[in-house]
Scaffold this motif. Sequence first.
Motif, PDB file in Angstrom:
ATOM      1  N   SER A  94      44.653  41.204  35.103  1.00 39.88           N
ATOM      2  CA  SER A  94      43.224  41.387  34.877  1.00 39.88           C
ATOM      3  C   SER A  94      42.547  40.032  34.796  1.00 39.88           C
ATOM      4  O   SER A  94      42.914  39.204  33.956  1.00 39.88           O
ATOM      5  N   CYS A  95      41.562  39.836  35.675  1.00 38.96           N
ATOM      6  CA  CYS A  95      40.854  38.564  35.684  1.00 38.96           C
ATOM      7  C   CYS A  95      39.566  38.707  36.488  1.00 38.96           C
ATOM      8  O   CYS A  95      39.514  39.450  37.463  1.00 38.96           O
ATOM      9  N   ASP A  96      38.540  37.988  36.081  1.00 42.83           N
ATOM     10  CA  ASP A  96      37.280  37.972  36.807  1.00 42.83           C
ATOM     11  C   ASP A  96      37.006  36.606  37.431  1.00 42.83           C
ATOM     12  O   ASP A  96      35.868  36.288  37.751  1.00 42.83           O
ATOM     13  N   LEU A  97      38.044  35.821  37.591  1.00 45.39           N
ATOM     14  CA  LEU A  97      37.941  34.511  38.236  1.00 45.39           C
ATOM     15  C   LEU A  97      38.967  34.488  39.369  1.00 45.39           C
ATOM     16  O   LEU A  97      40.178  34.435  39.114  1.00 45.39           O
ATOM     17  N   LEU A  98      38.491  34.587  40.607  1.00 52.81           N
ATOM     18  CA  LEU A  98      39.415  34.752  41.732  1.00 52.81           C
ATOM     19  C   LEU A  98      40.355  33.574  41.929  1.00 52.81           C
ATOM     20  O   LEU A  98      41.485  33.754  42.372  1.00 52.81           O
ATOM     21  N   SER A  99      39.942  32.368  41.574  1.00 53.78           N
ATOM     22  CA  SER A  99      40.855  31.227  41.693  1.00 53.78           C
ATOM     23  C   SER A  99      42.043  31.400  40.756  1.00 53.78           C
ATOM     24  O   SER A  99      43.171  31.036  41.091  1.00 53.78           O
ATOM     25  N   ALA A 100      41.826  31.983  39.589  1.00 51.58           N
ATOM     26  CA  ALA A 100      42.927  32.247  38.659  1.00 51.58           C
ATOM     27  C   ALA A 100      43.822  33.349  39.208  1.00 51.58           C
ATOM     28  O   ALA A 100      45.045  33.296  39.040  1.00 51.58           O
ATOM     29  N   VAL A 101      43.240  34.329  39.858  1.00 52.89           N
ATOM     30  CA  VAL A 101      44.041  35.393  40.481  1.00 52.89           C
ATOM     31  C   VAL A 101      44.961  34.796  41.531  1.00 52.89           C
ATOM     32  O   VAL A 101      46.149  35.127  41.592  1.00 52.89           O
ATOM     33  N   ILE A 102      44.440  33.891  42.340  1.00 52.51           N
ATOM     34  CA  ILE A 102      45.263  33.239  43.365  1.00 52.51           C
ATOM     35  C   ILE A 102      46.422  32.487  42.716  1.00 52.51           C
ATOM     36  O   ILE A 102      47.551  32.537  43.186  1.00 52.51           O
ATOM     37  N   LYS A 103      46.149  31.819  41.624  1.00 54.77           N
ATOM     38  CA  LYS A 103      47.179  31.023  40.956  1.00 54.77           C
ATOM     39  C   LYS A 103      48.205  31.890  40.222  1.00 54.77           C
ATOM     40  O   LYS A 103      49.395  31.585  40.224  1.00 54.77           O
ATOM     41  N   HIS A 104      47.759  32.969  39.582  1.00 53.97           N
ATOM     42  CA  HIS A 104      48.640  33.735  38.700  1.00 53.97           C
ATOM     43  C   HIS A 104      48.980  35.137  39.184  1.00 53.97           C
ATOM     44  O   HIS A 104      49.766  35.821  38.530  1.00 53.97           O
ATOM     45  N   GLY A 105      48.397  35.580  40.283  1.00 54.46           N
ATOM     46  CA  GLY A 105      48.610  36.945  40.750  1.00 54.46           C
ATOM     47  C   GLY A 105      49.894  37.113  41.531  1.00 54.46           C
ATOM     48  O   GLY A 105      49.890  37.557  42.674  1.00 54.46           O
ATOM     49  N   LYS A 106      50.996  36.786  40.914  1.00 51.19           N
ATOM     50  CA  LYS A 106      52.303  36.846  41.579  1.00 51.19           C
ATOM     51  C   LYS A 106      52.971  38.196  41.308  1.00 51.19           C
ATOM     52  O   LYS A 106      52.559  38.939  40.435  1.00 51.19           O
ATOM     53  N   ASN A 107      54.013  38.487  42.049  1.00 51.82           N
ATOM     54  CA  ASN A 107      54.798  39.716  41.895  1.00 51.82           C
ATOM     55  C   ASN A 107      53.997  40.962  42.243  1.00 51.82           C
ATOM     56  O   ASN A 107      54.215  42.024  41.689  1.00 51.82           O
ATOM     57  N   THR A 108      53.052  40.834  43.133  1.00 47.86           N
ATOM     58  CA  THR A 108      52.205  41.911  43.649  1.00 47.86           C
ATOM     59  C   THR A 108      51.693  42.878  42.578  1.00 47.86           C
ATOM     60  O   THR A 108      51.964  44.064  42.603  1.00 47.86           O
ATOM     61  N   PRO A 109      50.916  42.367  41.640  1.00 43.75           N
ATOM     62  CA  PRO A 109      50.335  43.254  40.631  1.00 43.75           C
ATOM     63  C   PRO A 109      49.094  43.967  41.171  1.00 43.75           C
ATOM     64  O   PRO A 109      48.557  43.600  42.221  1.00 43.75           O
ATOM     65  N   ILE A 110      48.651  44.959  40.442  1.00 40.35           N
ATOM     66  CA  ILE A 110      47.335  45.531  40.680  1.00 40.35           C
ATOM     67  C   ILE A 110      46.336  44.577  40.046  1.00 40.35           C
ATOM     68  O   ILE A 110      46.538  44.111  38.926  1.00 40.35           O
ATOM     69  N   LEU A 111      45.256  44.292  40.745  1.00 40.32           N
ATOM     70  CA  LEU A 111      44.192  43.458  40.198  1.00 40.32           C
ATOM     71  C   LEU A 111      43.157  44.348  39.519  1.00 40.32           C
ATOM     72  O   LEU A 111      42.629  45.273  40.133  1.00 40.32           O
ATOM     73  N   ILE A 112      42.869  44.056  38.269  1.00 44.40           N
ATOM     74  CA  ILE A 112      41.830  44.752  37.509  1.00 44.40           C
ATOM     75  C   ILE A 112      40.695  43.752  37.329  1.00 44.40           C
ATOM     76  O   ILE A 112      40.895  42.682  36.759  1.00 44.40           O
ATOM     77  N   THR A 113      39.498  44.102  37.833  1.00 43.02           N
ATOM     78  CA  THR A 113      38.405  43.140  37.846  1.00 43.02           C
ATOM     79  C   THR A 113      37.046  43.833  37.888  1.00 43.02           C
ATOM     80  O   THR A 113      36.959  45.030  38.163  1.00 43.02           O
ATOM     81  N   GLN A 114      35.998  43.058  37.665  1.00 41.79           N
ATOM     82  CA  GLN A 114      34.614  43.502  37.827  1.00 41.79           C
ATOM     83  C   GLN A 114      33.988  42.895  39.084  1.00 41.79           C
ATOM     84  O   GLN A 114      32.843  43.201  39.400  1.00 41.79           O
ATOM     85  N   ILE A 115      34.708  42.045  39.771  1.00 44.93           N
ATOM     86  CA  ILE A 115      34.131  41.314  40.900  1.00 44.93           C
ATOM     87  C   ILE A 115      34.069  42.218  42.125  1.00 44.93           C
ATOM     88  O   ILE A 115      35.084  42.526  42.736  1.00 44.93           O
ATOM     89  N   GLN A 116      32.865  42.622  42.493  1.00 44.52           N
ATOM     90  CA  GLN A 116      32.653  43.570  43.573  1.00 44.52           C
ATOM     91  C   GLN A 116      32.253  42.875  44.877  1.00 44.52           C
ATOM     92  O   GLN A 116      31.286  43.227  45.518  1.00 44.52           O
ATOM     93  N   SER A 117      33.066  41.925  45.281  1.00 44.91           N
ATOM     94  CA  SER A 117      32.796  41.112  46.464  1.00 44.91           C
ATOM     95  C   SER A 117      33.869  41.333  47.518  1.00 44.91           C
ATOM     96  O   SER A 117      35.033  41.613  47.197  1.00 44.91           O
ATOM     97  N   VAL A 118      33.481  41.160  48.777  1.00 49.71           N
ATOM     98  CA  VAL A 118      34.458  41.228  49.858  1.00 49.71           C
ATOM     99  C   VAL A 118      35.535  40.161  49.660  1.00 49.71           C
ATOM    100  O   VAL A 118      36.676  40.326  50.098  1.00 49.71           O
ATOM    101  N   THR A 119      35.201  39.089  48.956  1.00 47.57           N
ATOM    102  CA  THR A 119      36.171  38.037  48.655  1.00 47.57           C
ATOM    103  C   THR A 119      37.300  38.566  47.778  1.00 47.57           C
ATOM    104  O   THR A 119      38.448  38.144  47.906  1.00 47.57           O
TER     105      THR A 119
END
Length: 112
Positions: free
Chosen positions: A31-56
């Motif tokens: 769970s994160c609302d900062l995509l740069s942190a998701v890139i850094k820590h989103g390992k092991n193919t987790p589900i992303l939980i976020t409020q960011i409603q962007s194509v990015t």
Amino acid sequence: MHKITDICESNQYKAVTNDRTLGNFFQFVYSCDLLSAVIKHGKNTPILITQIQSVTTIGVATMLDLPAVILTEGKSFDQASIDQANENDIAVLYTPLTSAEVILDLKNRSLI
């Protein structure tokens, strides 16, 4: 491991991508609302939980090969983002719950 369909057993979640994406497997969430942190820590193919409603957000999920994105607090993606998620086999779920509530719900249902 669990399937995205397991999450959808609760009426708190609405899948907006095609049925094929609902068969994706997951074991972890991030769970994160900062995509740069998701890139850094989103390992092991987790589900992303976020409020960011962007194509990015979908772009990051594609880059990291994430199985799903849960968009919280009643937010929604535009159709182009949903189409991109479908093209890349990423499930997208909407929920009125907060990120913390999603994590607690998944934990209480023994999905994480």
